[in-house]
Design an enzyme around this catalytic site. Sequence first.
Site, PDB file in Angstrom:
ATOM      1  CD  GLN A   1      -3.274   1.001   1.547  1.00  0.00           C
ATOM      2  OE1 GLN A   1      -3.086   0.219   2.657  1.00  0.00           O
ATOM      3  NE2 GLN A   1      -3.671   1.713   1.761  1.00  0.00           N
ATOM      4  CG  PHE A   2       1.314   3.719  -3.833  1.00  0.00           C
ATOM      5  CD1 PHE A   2       0.684   5.075  -3.589  1.00  0.00           C
ATOM      6  CD2 PHE A   2       0.291   3.057  -3.789  1.00  0.00           C
ATOM      7  CE1 PHE A   2      -0.073   5.655  -4.043  1.00  0.00           C
ATOM      8  CE2 PHE A   2      -1.078   3.511  -5.029  1.00  0.00           C
ATOM      9  CZ  PHE A   2      -1.054   4.580  -5.209  1.00  0.00           C
ATOM     10  CB  THR A   3      -2.140   5.249   0.360  1.00  0.00           C
ATOM     11  OG1 THR A   3      -2.773   4.191   0.541  1.00  0.00           O
ATOM     12  CG2 THR A   3      -2.471   5.006  -1.173  1.00  0.00           C
TER      13      THR A   3
END
Length: 150
Positions: A78-80
């Site tokens: 999850q890059f966010t």
Amino acid sequence: MIAVIQRVSESSVKIDGKIKGQIGIGMMVLLGIEEADGEEDIAWLSRKMVNLRIFSDEAGVMNKSLLAVGGDVLLISQFTLHASTKKGNRPSYIKAAKPEVAIPLYEKFIASVEKDLGKPIQTGEFGADMKVALINDGPVTITIDTKNKM
């Protein structure tokens, strides 16, 4: 690396309506990788995760690790998690690692957790549109940033 660890009684991830990964008792982990992450972050976070005492003992005290309870892991990239919201209302993901850096680190992290846990883990798919479901047990949610070890 940033990990959001949730103690779960069950969790699953679907891609295109099909279950990709599913676990019972264990940890559902969201993992964010940044450009500055490396092998040291992988090893440290993997050991920390499997030894984190967030499962209840016989007295109801969080005193047992994932290893001690024989739990499973569902790992979701999850890059966010590296979103910066300091300016304006649109998050910036400038710190998140590009796929050419993040994918090899994600794969090494999977291998490290499997080695430390002593069994395979379940995963989502890097970069895919995923639907994650979980029953957070407790609720227990812990955030770990490898850049803040001290």
